[in-house]
Design a protein around this motif. Structure first.
Motif, PDB file in Angstrom:
ATOM      1  N   SER A   1       0.832  -1.238   0.099  1.00 56.79           N
ATOM      2  CA  SER A   1       0.091  -0.028   0.017  1.00 56.79           C
ATOM      3  C   SER A   1       0.717   1.461   0.071  1.00 56.79           C
ATOM      4  CB  SER A   1      -0.913   0.012   1.076  1.00 56.79           C
ATOM      5  OG  SER A   1      -1.876  -1.194   1.180  1.00 56.79           O
ATOM      6  N   ASP A   2       2.022   1.237   0.869  1.00 60.31           N
ATOM      7  CA  ASP A   2       2.979   2.447   0.876  1.00 60.31           C
ATOM      8  C   ASP A   2       3.472   2.806  -0.525  1.00 60.31           C
ATOM      9  OD1 ASP A   2       2.088   2.642   3.503  1.00 60.31           O
ATOM     10  OD2 ASP A   2       3.716   1.830   4.391  1.00 60.31           O
TER      11      ASP A   2
ATOM     12  N   SER B   1       1.067   3.890  -3.161  1.00 64.60           N
ATOM     13  CA  SER B   1       0.588   5.365  -2.760  1.00 64.60           C
ATOM     14  C   SER B   1       1.938   6.210  -3.351  1.00 64.60           C
ATOM     15  CB  SER B   1       0.540   5.471  -1.367  1.00 64.60           C
ATOM     16  OG  SER B   1      -0.707   4.960  -0.593  1.00 64.60           O
ATOM     17  N   SER B   2       3.276   5.831  -3.022  1.00 62.02           N
ATOM     18  CA  SER B   2       4.271   6.672  -3.269  1.00 62.02           C
ATOM     19  C   SER B   2       4.288   6.823  -4.904  1.00 62.02           C
ATOM     20  CB  SER B   2       5.424   6.042  -3.014  1.00 62.02           C
ATOM     21  OG  SER B   2       5.576   6.243  -1.564  1.00 62.02           O
TER      22      SER B   2
ATOM     23  N   LEU C   1       1.736   6.111  -7.029  1.00 64.53           N
ATOM     24  CA  LEU C   1       0.514   7.193  -7.372  1.00 64.53           C
ATOM     25  C   LEU C   1       0.901   8.833  -7.315  1.00 64.53           C
ATOM     26  CD1 LEU C   1      -2.580   5.209  -6.080  1.00 64.53           C
ATOM     27  CD2 LEU C   1      -1.918   5.363  -8.379  1.00 64.53           C
ATOM     28  N   ILE C   2       1.435   9.084  -6.402  1.00 62.82           N
ATOM     29  CA  ILE C   2       2.055  10.539  -6.087  1.00 62.82           C
ATOM     30  C   ILE C   2       2.814  10.888  -7.053  1.00 62.82           C
ATOM     31  CG2 ILE C   2       3.110  12.142  -4.386  1.00 62.82           C
ATOM     32  CD1 ILE C   2       1.825  10.468  -2.321  1.00 62.82           C
TER      33      ILE C   2
ATOM     34  N   ASP D   1      -4.533  -0.187  -9.150  1.00 58.69           N
ATOM     35  CA  ASP D   1      -5.675  -0.643  -8.549  1.00 58.69           C
ATOM     36  C   ASP D   1      -6.170  -2.085  -8.410  1.00 58.69           C
ATOM     37  OD1 ASP D   1      -6.079   2.230  -7.735  1.00 58.69           O
ATOM     38  OD2 ASP D   1      -7.434   2.731  -9.460  1.00 58.69           O
TER      39      ASP D   1
END
Length: 185
Positions: A132-133, A136-137, A139-140, A166
């Motif tokens: 997940s981390d 997220s990174s 995606l940012i 996703d």
């Protein structure tokens, strides 16, 4: 608490952390690299295997230390031992006992289905958190301002990347929900 028990407890904590990390890494590779479903029995078997390897390693260390101690004690008859060598003899005895007791403790964990299952669930949650981390990174980093002149050109490629991320994240979260046990939260 005796010094030996304290050392064994700390050694067991470190060993269990190493096993949990190995299982976590295998879960991540299985989910993302091999696209395999989460199978708690597979990972429990892997955890037991790792625990057995660490047990054998500690048994071998205990035997080696015992042999080193015997060799040092035998040298006492041919020459006077220094103060350091006398200290080494007692330290080698302590090390042997620690390795023997740690081997027993590791086997006890491997034989305890509940402890192995708990270890696997914690590894699974850690794997889920790590992915997940990372997602997220990623995606940012993919975020582009809609006012960017190349926005439209890069939109299709970004949409495909988002879709893959996703889906991978959804699969991992689904596997985590199936493998989760309320008592571990």
């Amino acid at each position: 608490m005796t010094a030996i028990k304290l050392i064994v407890d700390e050694g067991l904590t470190i060993a269990l952390s190493a096993v949990r990390m190995a299982v976590k890494n295998d879960i991540i590779v299985g989910a993302l690299g091999e696209h395999s479903d989460y199978d708690p029995e597979h990972y429990a078997a892997m955890a037991r295997h790792e625990l057995h390897l660490l047990t054998r390693q500690n048994e071998e260390y205990a035997l080696r230390v015992k042999q080193m101690r015997r060799a040092l004690i035998k040298s006492r008859w041919t020459a006077d031992l220094s103060e350091d060598q006398i200290h080494d003899i007692s330290q080698l005895k302590l090390r042997r006992r620690v390795h023997e007791k740690l081997a027993v403790a590791l086997e006890e964990v491997a034989a305890d289905d509940d402890r192995v299952a708990r270890l696997v669930r914690r590894a699974q949650r850690a794997a889920s958190d790590e992915v997940s981390d990372a997602v997220s990174s990623r995606l940012i980093k993919l975020n582009i301002d809609w006012r960017d002149p190349d926005y439209e050109e890069r939109r299709a490629a970004r949409t495909e990347v988002f879709l893959h991320i996703d889906l991978a994240l959804l699969k991992l979260k689904h596997d985590a929900a199936i493998g989760a046990d309320a008592s571990d939260y």
